[in-house]
Design a protein around this motif. Structure first.
Motif, mmCIF file in Angstrom:
data_model
loop_
_atom_site.group_PDB
_atom_site.id
_atom_site.type_symbol
_atom_site.label_atom_id
_atom_site.label_comp_id
_atom_site.label_asym_id
_atom_site.label_seq_id
_atom_site.Cartn_x
_atom_site.Cartn_y
_atom_site.Cartn_z
ATOM 1 N N THR A 147 -8.185 79.184 -5.716
ATOM 2 C CA THR A 147 -8.853 80.388 -5.224
ATOM 3 C C THR A 147 -10.296 80.398 -5.710
ATOM 4 O O THR A 147 -10.653 79.677 -6.642
ATOM 5 N N ARG A 148 -11.076 81.260 -5.110
ATOM 6 C CA ARG A 148 -12.425 81.497 -5.587
ATOM 7 C C ARG A 148 -12.338 82.260 -6.908
ATOM 8 O O ARG A 148 -11.285 82.822 -7.234
ATOM 9 N N GLU A 149 -13.435 82.290 -7.627
ATOM 10 C CA GLU A 149 -13.558 83.011 -8.900
ATOM 11 C C GLU A 149 -12.798 84.355 -8.872
ATOM 12 O O GLU A 149 -12.955 85.128 -7.916
ATOM 13 N N GLY A 150 -11.977 84.594 -9.878
ATOM 14 C CA GLY A 150 -11.294 85.884 -9.973
ATOM 15 C C GLY A 150 -10.093 85.990 -9.039
ATOM 16 O O GLY A 150 -9.583 87.088 -8.800
ATOM 17 N N GLY A 151 -9.634 84.861 -8.505
ATOM 18 C CA GLY A 151 -8.453 84.894 -7.633
ATOM 19 C C GLY A 151 -8.721 85.525 -6.286
ATOM 20 O O GLY A 151 -7.855 86.201 -5.723
ATOM 21 N N ARG A 152 -9.922 85.313 -5.750
ATOM 22 C CA ARG A 152 -10.280 85.907 -4.450
ATOM 23 C C ARG A 152 -10.237 84.851 -3.358
ATOM 24 O O ARG A 152 -10.335 83.656 -3.621
ATOM 25 N N LEU A 153 -10.159 85.320 -2.115
ATOM 26 C CA LEU A 153 -10.285 84.432 -0.960
ATOM 27 C C LEU A 153 -11.741 83.983 -0.840
ATOM 28 O O LEU A 153 -12.623 84.711 -1.288
ATOM 29 N N PRO A 154 -12.020 82.868 -0.195
ATOM 30 C CA PRO A 154 -11.079 81.954 0.434
ATOM 31 C C PRO A 154 -10.201 81.249 -0.602
ATOM 32 O O PRO A 154 -10.597 81.059 -1.732
ATOM 33 N N LEU A 155 -9.004 80.853 -0.135
ATOM 34 C CA LEU A 155 -8.138 80.040 -0.977
ATOM 35 C C LEU A 155 -7.652 78.845 -0.187
ATOM 36 O O LEU A 155 -7.665 78.838 1.046
#
Ligand SMILES: O=C(O)C1=C[C@@H](OP(=O)(O)O)[C@@H](O)[C@H](O)C1
Ligand SMILES: C=C(OP(=O)(O)O)C(=O)O
Length: 446
Positions: A147-155
């Motif tokens: 995932t992107r930084e901090g568990g964000r989308l895009p993944l």
């Protein structure tokens, strides 16, 4: 997004009584699941009453990219020719889930159980929302997520070749996380077990049964335990989607607030895990009747009759939150017109919706001259006369836009929203429908 049919900038003005009968669009939660289960089943699933809102159309597009044949036959009438459990194929393009948290999180579950590589993204709102709540438990299947930084989308995800069953106790009350785990478990051998301390909507469990999976639900000291036996053959089954109680909340609220109104919302889903708002409104003194109660497609359904009512403030317990989680913005608007104070407790989850709904709901009220405060995870609203006249920032959030427009039907001065386009994610035709009930242009471009 904002490519919907609703004019982006809109305002609503004090309206005459709302009267008449209406049907709201199909339930969003059930619509997403019908398409996903259809894609996992063997045979052709016939769906009627499907919500044709942007969120669900994203799920339909994703199921096509994963190899299912998804066809629209007419308004709300769809067919899905499925691939069988474990049979989804690698998508040749990025899966764009738009504004929809449900689509993104449930899809993570599906992808985890398939030996394929996929990339998922969403709009600016969805790209801010937490995905670790699903990717962390789903990694125990053997799937890998980036995932992107901090568990964000895009993944990006590489699903498990030989998925392992899951055994997971939910740390937050979330039907999306529960459903993601159950969907991943379908592809694994053996039993997947999920425990939830607070009861959340059970449409996934109901639909698993409906498509022939072996599911058991037991209440234990640790919470509600759901077990599903993996690698079943799911068999296509017809799905009749009821009206969405979360959408019905808006015409119901409008009828309760505008003097002289009486509105009948037909065919609304009344699953007890979704009806916390009705319970709360009754406590506030609302006149609400259920007519024609019946069971359709395995879900309780009825017609809700709402009439103008003098409301009083109440204390809403935190345990009720999962059964009305999407209804707090409109409840806050109702509370603004009630006599006395309303305290809504335990709203931490509102911070991770399409917007930070706790802060944005308070801002909606403040912009329209209503006194409110946030204390910890509680929202406290001082009811009384509502001046209105505000411009509400909706932060790409359909429920804020609809709540603000309902407020303007009963406030002293009109209420304007900065963007009504996102209403199409869940309630296409919202403004036209309320205008029909009001018998004029109560909601209009400003
Ligand atoms: O499972 C679902 O269909 C949904 C679950 C809820 O989200 P959470 O699981 O994040 O509480 C709700 O807010 C959302 O609109 C739909
Ligand atoms: C929170 C909502 O939806 P989702 O999480 O699917 O974006 C909602 O519809 O209010």
């Amino acid at each position: 997004m904002t490519q919907g049919t609703q004019t982006p900038l809109r305002s609503s003005r004090p309206a005459g009584p709302l009267t008449g009968r209406l049907a709201v669009p199909g339930d969003k939660s059930i619509s997403h699941r019908a398409l996903m289960f259809g894609a996992l089943a063997v045979g052709e699933t016939a769906i009627t009453g499907l919500l044709e809102g942007e969120d669900v159309l994203r799920t339909a597009a994703a199921m096509r990219l994963l190899g299912a044949e998804v066809t629209r036959l007419g308004p709300g009438e769809w067919r899905v020719a499925g691939r069988g459990v474990g049979g989804l194929t690698e998508p040749v393009d990025v899966l764009d889930m738009g504004n929809s948290g449900t689509a993104a999180r449930l899809l993570c579950g599906l992808l985890a159980g398939h030996p394929i590589f996929a990339v998922m993204t969403g709009d600016a709102s969805l790209r801010k929302r937490p995905m670790l709540r699903v990717t962390v438990p789903l990694a125990a299947t053997g799937a890998e997520f980036w995932t992107r930084e901090g568990g964000r989308l895009p993944l990006a995800v590489r699903g498990a070749v030989d998925p392992m069953p899951l055994d997971y106790t939910l740390p937050v009350a979330s039907a999306q996380v529960k459903s993601a785990c159950l969907l991943a478990g379908l592809c694994a051998p053996g039993v997947t077990r999920v425990v939830e301390r607070e009861h959340t909507r059970d449409h996934t469990e109901n639909m698993l049964r409906h498509f022939g999976a072996e599911v058991s639900v037991t209440d234990t000291d640790a919470g509600r335990e759901i077990r599903v036996v993996g690698q079943p053959e799911l068999v296509a089954a017809p799905v009749r989607v009821p009206g969405d109680p979360s959408s019905a909340a808006f015409p119901i609220a409008a009828a309760l607030l505008v003097p002289g109104s009486r509105v009948v919302v037909e065919g609304v889903g009344l699953n007890p895990l979704r009806t916390g708002l009705l319970t709360t409104l009754r406590e506030m003194g609302a006149s609400l009747e259920i007519e024609n109660a019946r069971v359709e497609g395995g879900e309780p359904v009825g017609d809700i009759v709402a009439s103008f009512s003098a409301l009083r403030g109440v204390d809403v317990p935190p345990g009720r939150a999962p059964s009305m989680i999407d209804e707090y913005p409109v409840l806050a608007v109702l509370a603004a017109f009630a006599t006395g104070t309303t305290r809504m407790r335990g709203l931490a989850e509102l911070r991770v919706k399409e917007s930070d709904r706790l802060a944005a709901t308070a801002a909606l009220l403040t912009a329209n001259g209503v006194r409110c405060t946030i204390e910890g995870d509680d929202l406290i609203v001082e009811g009384g006369a509502v001046p209105g006249g505000g411009l509400v920032e909706t932060h790409m959030d359909h429920r804020l836009a609809m709540s603000a427009l309902v407020m303007g039907l009963a406030s002293a001065a009109p209420v304007t929203v900065d963007d009504a386009g996102f209403i199409d994610t869940s309630f296409p035709g919202f403004a036209a429908l309320l205008n029909r009930l009001a018998g004029g242009e109560a909601i209009s471009p400003p």
